[in-house]
Design a protein around this motif. Structure first.
Motif, mmCIF file in Angstrom:
data_model
loop_
_atom_site.group_PDB
_atom_site.id
_atom_site.type_symbol
_atom_site.label_atom_id
_atom_site.label_comp_id
_atom_site.label_asym_id
_atom_site.label_seq_id
_atom_site.Cartn_x
_atom_site.Cartn_y
_atom_site.Cartn_z
ATOM 1 N N PRO A 56 0.833 -1.213 0.000
ATOM 2 C CA PRO A 56 0.000 0.000 0.000
ATOM 3 C C PRO A 56 0.863 1.256 0.000
ATOM 4 C CG PRO A 56 -0.776 -1.579 1.636
ATOM 5 C CD PRO A 56 0.538 -2.095 1.149
ATOM 6 N N GLY A 57 0.467 2.216 -0.788
ATOM 7 C CA GLY A 57 1.229 3.446 -0.967
ATOM 8 C C GLY A 57 2.112 3.414 -2.196
ATOM 9 N N ILE A 58 2.465 2.225 -2.667
ATOM 10 C CA ILE A 58 3.243 2.096 -3.909
ATOM 11 C C ILE A 58 2.333 1.670 -5.056
ATOM 12 C CG2 ILE A 58 5.153 0.891 -5.034
ATOM 13 C CD1 ILE A 58 6.511 0.623 -2.361
ATOM 14 N N GLY A 59 1.582 0.586 -4.844
ATOM 15 C CA GLY A 59 0.629 0.148 -5.849
ATOM 16 C C GLY A 59 -0.709 0.841 -5.685
ATOM 17 N N LYS A 60 -1.352 1.165 -6.777
ATOM 18 C CA LYS A 60 -2.641 1.848 -6.774
ATOM 19 C C LYS A 60 -3.757 0.866 -7.104
ATOM 20 C CE LYS A 60 -0.646 5.793 -6.016
ATOM 21 N NZ LYS A 60 -0.778 6.460 -4.699
ATOM 22 N N VAL A 61 -4.922 1.117 -6.507
ATOM 23 C CA VAL A 61 -6.091 0.263 -6.701
ATOM 24 C C VAL A 61 -6.934 0.840 -7.825
ATOM 25 C CG1 VAL A 61 -8.156 -0.729 -5.647
ATOM 26 C CG2 VAL A 61 -6.073 -0.424 -4.284
ATOM 27 N N ALA A 62 -7.298 -0.023 -8.799
ATOM 28 C CA ALA A 62 -8.175 0.372 -9.904
ATOM 29 C C ALA A 62 -9.033 -0.826 -10.267
ATOM 30 C CB ALA A 62 -7.361 0.832 -11.115
ATOM 31 N N ASN A 63 -10.360 -0.600 -10.314
ATOM 32 C CA ASN A 63 -11.324 -1.655 -10.655
ATOM 33 C C ASN A 63 -11.216 -2.848 -9.701
ATOM 34 O OD1 ASN A 63 -12.265 -0.152 -12.889
ATOM 35 N ND2 ASN A 63 -10.653 -1.018 -14.187
ATOM 36 N N GLY A 64 -10.965 -2.548 -8.437
ATOM 37 C CA GLY A 64 -10.915 -3.594 -7.435
ATOM 38 C C GLY A 64 -9.630 -4.386 -7.406
ATOM 39 N N SER A 65 -8.569 -3.947 -8.087
ATOM 40 C CA SER A 65 -7.312 -4.687 -8.150
ATOM 41 C C SER A 65 -6.154 -3.736 -7.866
ATOM 42 C CB SER A 65 -7.141 -5.332 -9.539
ATOM 43 O OG SER A 65 -5.874 -5.918 -9.663
ATOM 44 N N ARG A 66 -5.269 -4.145 -6.939
ATOM 45 C CA ARG A 66 -4.077 -3.359 -6.647
ATOM 46 C C ARG A 66 -2.941 -3.877 -7.553
ATOM 47 N NH1 ARG A 66 -2.641 -0.224 -2.341
ATOM 48 N NH2 ARG A 66 -4.443 -0.959 -1.161
ATOM 49 N N GLY A 67 -2.921 -3.399 -8.767
ATOM 50 C CA GLY A 67 -1.950 -3.895 -9.726
ATOM 51 C C GLY A 67 -1.388 -2.833 -10.634
ATOM 52 N N TRP A 68 -1.322 -1.576 -10.153
ATOM 53 C CA TRP A 68 -0.900 -0.481 -11.014
ATOM 54 C C TRP A 68 0.133 0.397 -10.316
ATOM 55 C CZ3 TRP A 68 -3.174 -0.341 -15.876
ATOM 56 C CH2 TRP A 68 -4.299 -1.146 -16.037
ATOM 57 N N PHE A 69 1.115 0.837 -11.073
ATOM 58 C CA PHE A 69 2.009 1.925 -10.688
ATOM 59 C C PHE A 69 1.549 3.185 -11.425
ATOM 60 C CE2 PHE A 69 5.152 -1.637 -10.221
ATOM 61 C CZ PHE A 69 5.247 -1.562 -8.839
ATOM 62 N N VAL A 70 1.354 4.257 -10.679
ATOM 63 C CA VAL A 70 0.920 5.526 -11.280
ATOM 64 C C VAL A 70 2.008 6.554 -11.025
ATOM 65 C CG1 VAL A 70 -0.844 7.311 -11.326
ATOM 66 C CG2 VAL A 70 -1.502 4.931 -10.899
ATOM 67 N N VAL A 71 2.586 7.080 -12.095
ATOM 68 C CA VAL A 71 3.651 8.080 -12.027
ATOM 69 C C VAL A 71 3.307 9.200 -12.995
ATOM 70 C CG1 VAL A 71 6.110 8.537 -12.332
ATOM 71 C CG2 VAL A 71 5.361 6.315 -11.451
ATOM 72 N N GLN B 40 -3.572 -9.693 -6.103
ATOM 73 C CA GLN B 40 -3.947 -8.296 -6.402
ATOM 74 C C GLN B 40 -5.429 -8.007 -6.154
ATOM 75 O OE1 GLN B 40 -2.478 -7.414 -10.345
ATOM 76 N NE2 GLN B 40 -0.336 -7.786 -9.777
ATOM 77 N N PRO B 41 -6.439 -8.733 -6.545
ATOM 78 C CA PRO B 41 -6.472 -9.867 -7.464
ATOM 79 C C PRO B 41 -6.864 -9.404 -8.870
ATOM 80 C CG PRO B 41 -8.521 -9.773 -6.247
ATOM 81 C CD PRO B 41 -7.742 -8.542 -5.846
ATOM 82 N N ASP B 42 -6.427 -10.151 -9.907
ATOM 83 C CA ASP B 42 -6.716 -9.800 -11.297
ATOM 84 C C ASP B 42 -7.000 -11.097 -12.053
ATOM 85 O OD1 ASP B 42 -6.806 -8.880 -13.901
ATOM 86 O OD2 ASP B 42 -5.239 -7.396 -13.591
ATOM 87 N N LEU B 43 -8.262 -11.323 -12.362
ATOM 88 C CA LEU B 43 -8.668 -12.556 -13.021
ATOM 89 C C LEU B 43 -8.157 -12.616 -14.458
ATOM 90 C CD1 LEU B 43 -10.312 -15.176 -13.178
ATOM 91 C CD2 LEU B 43 -12.329 -13.793 -13.740
ATOM 92 N N GLY B 44 -8.231 -11.516 -15.191
ATOM 93 C CA GLY B 44 -7.817 -11.528 -16.587
ATOM 94 C C GLY B 44 -6.335 -11.828 -16.758
ATOM 95 N N GLN B 45 -5.490 -11.170 -15.946
ATOM 96 C CA GLN B 45 -4.051 -11.405 -16.047
ATOM 97 C C GLN B 45 -3.675 -12.809 -15.574
ATOM 98 O OE1 GLN B 45 -2.032 -9.409 -17.579
ATOM 99 N NE2 GLN B 45 -3.545 -7.805 -17.851
ATOM 100 N N THR B 46 -4.424 -13.356 -14.616
ATOM 101 C CA THR B 46 -4.164 -14.722 -14.184
ATOM 102 C C THR B 46 -4.432 -15.712 -15.304
ATOM 103 O OG1 THR B 46 -4.793 -14.102 -11.925
ATOM 104 C CG2 THR B 46 -4.741 -16.453 -12.449
ATOM 105 N N LEU B 47 -5.548 -15.526 -16.008
ATOM 106 C CA LEU B 47 -5.847 -16.407 -17.137
ATOM 107 C C LEU B 47 -4.809 -16.264 -18.245
ATOM 108 C CD1 LEU B 47 -9.737 -16.014 -17.393
ATOM 109 C CD2 LEU B 47 -8.444 -17.925 -16.443
#
Length: 512
Positions: free
Chosen positions: A137-152, A206-213
């Motif tokens: 938390p604080g490094i990864g950003k949450v989007a669409n229910g998934s903490r899987g993004w870096f925002v710079v 994260q969780p991310d269903l699409g990237q897992t598949l």
């Protein structure tokens, strides 16, 4: 007189080609079969050229990029104006990421294969570190229910996209090397499968269903194209499906999507609203569509029209013709990818190209499947078409590696190194590709495969013909003709046989 005799001879030889009156030969009419076979012959001749695979992959990529940017501009204008006050904001970001992806494409196109294989494990380790950092938390950003993004600085980056490419490159390098060494099944699976499971677990967190598949498809492609036993492939397939089902039912909004897919009318204004509006957009387009930029679903009727559901906008504005044309382009991409894999001499490039083709096509199948209602919504984007910066850049990087493999086909290497002028290579100022040199293990295996063919015949001949003890040695017969000095004692046939044996020995040393 000589002309008359010539006509008579030609008439007797070819009576069907003479009109019988003037004596002039009559041209045979062209059959419709030959007229139909002519374009096939031309297409076959073009496909047999050494640089056809490279030209195909570059041309198809250029068409997909052009169509993707056009549809992103058309589908994102209303959303951009509502969020940023400018209809160009989403398109500008997508254009910038496309430029970054083209730069990555060019780097991958020029990169030597040896360097790619040397840094494969380091790249995968770096991607796993990014997957760990994005969960903090604080490094990864949450989007669409998934903490899987870096925002710079307003730009977002998804490390799971890099992890997919890193897994494909490192897995292809590992399996190709150990396959040539005739490693055991455990030695081929133990480094690859645990490492892939670690990356899959981090994406599930994260969780991310699409990237897992998508990551699971890459692992399955590596195992399948490497020729591992069917039970290993089926076990991995079952593990990926079980993890996908667990992810789909773990979170509330994902389980609601699955329920709305199973029963579309249960919650038409809630979880099933997006998929329902996508089908309405496809139905409104009809055969020829409403026209580019004239669709109505993007006016806040269809959420994420420029991203996950851009295929619905294509069907609405360009109709069935435009949507089918896009699928034909992806079909040509599949043919080109498998053509490159089939014609490659390097096992690493063969395995990597086939896996990358399967990965990109699986994303196309999943995205189009949930837009038309055949699959539940997963969030996977349409490659090179949807608005997604990291996805576009990483896809172009992977296609650049495929184009590099197309330049390393044996026929392409021979043509380029022989000095054949190719306009695309000259414009891009690409270096000459290095020919594939087999490893010592592979060369030794080829020698052992060819060498036993000659010695095996001698023992069989001795077993079939048993020497008799009663036979007496023959007396040497005197030569009928005196042997001249300076000539070999053997006859001409013996000299030819000795030369043939010597040539075959040299040929075996050259190619074996």
């Amino acid at each position: 007189m000589s002309n008359i005799l010539h006509r008579l001879r030609s008439r007797r030889a070819n009576p069907a080609n003479d009109d019988g009156q003037t004596g002039k030969p009559v041209a045979a009419p062209r059959s419709p079969q030959s007229a139909i076979a002519l374009p096939r012959t031309r297409i076959g001749a073009w496909l047999s050229k050494p640089m056809t695979s490279f030209h195909l992959i570059v041309a198809i990529t250029a068409l997909l990029i052009t169509m993707g940017l056009t549809m992103v501009l058309s589908a994102s204008g209303v959303y951009s104006y509502d969020t940023d006050g400018s209809p160009w904001s989403v398109f500008a970001k997508q254009l910038l990421w496309t430029v970054i992806g083209l730069f990555a494409f060019y780097i991958a196109l020029r990169m030597p294969v040896a360097i790619m294989r040397r840094f494969a494990f380091l790249g995968y380790g770096f991607s796993v570190v990014l997957l760990v950092l994005v969960l903090i938390p604080g490094i990864g950003k949450v989007a669409n229910g998934s903490r899987g993004w870096f925002v710079v600085a307003g730009f977002s980056m998804q490390p799971s996209e890099l992890a997919k490419i890193a897994l494909a490159i490192w897995g292809a390098h590992l399996l190709a090397a150990r396959r040539m060494e005739h490693a055991s099944l455990r030695e081929m699976l133990v480094p690859l499968v645990p490492a892939a499971v670690i990356a899959l677990a981090l994406i599930v967190a994260q969780p991310d269903l699409g990237q897992t598949l998508s990551m699971g498809v890459i692992l399955l492609g590596l195992l399948w194209y490497a020729g591992l036993p069917l039970r290993v492939f089926l076990t991995s397939l079952g593990a990926v499906l079980v993890s996908g089902v667990i992810l789909a039912l773990a979170e509330g909004y994902r389980s609601a999507r699955v329920q709305s897919w199973l029963n579309p009318t249960a919650d038409a204004q809630g979880s099933g609203y997006q998929a329902r509006q996508a089908r309405f957009a496809l139905a409104n387009g009809g055969v020829f569509g409403d026209g580019l930029g004239q669709g109505t679903a993007k006016w806040n009727y269809l959420p994420n029209a420029h991203n996950d559901f851009i295929f619905a906008i294509i069907g609405e504005e360009l109709g069935f013709i435009g949507a089918a044309g896009l699928l034909v382009l992806f079909g040509l991409f599949a043919y080109t990818g498998m053509r490159i894999a089939r014609r490659s001499a390097d096992p690493f490039l063969r395995l990597l190209t086939a896996t990358a083709t399967l990965w990109i096509l699986s994303q196309v199948f999943i995205n189009v499947g949930y837009v038309v209602g055949l699959l539940p919504v997963t969030g996977l984007q349409l490659p090179l078409i949807s608005s997604g910066g990291t996805s576009t850049a990483t896809t172009l990087l992977m296609i650049g590696i495929m184009a590099n493999a197309a330049r390393h086909e044996p026929e392409a290497v021979a043509a380029l190194r022989a000095g054949r002028d190719d306009r695309v290579n000259r414009i891009l100022r690409l270096p000459l590709p290095a020919p594939y040199v087999p490893t010592r293990t592979e060369a030794l295996r080829d020698r052992l495969r060819r060498r036993p063919t000659k010695p095996d015949k001698a023992p069989r001949a001795t077993k079939d013909k048993k020497p008799s003890t009663k036979s007496k040695p023959r007396k040497p017969q005197p030569a009928r003709h005196p042997v001249r000095s300076g000539r070999p004692s053997g006859g001409y046939g013996d000299i030819q046989r000795n030369q043939g044996r010597r040539a075959r020995t040299l040929e075996g040393q050259r190619y074996g």
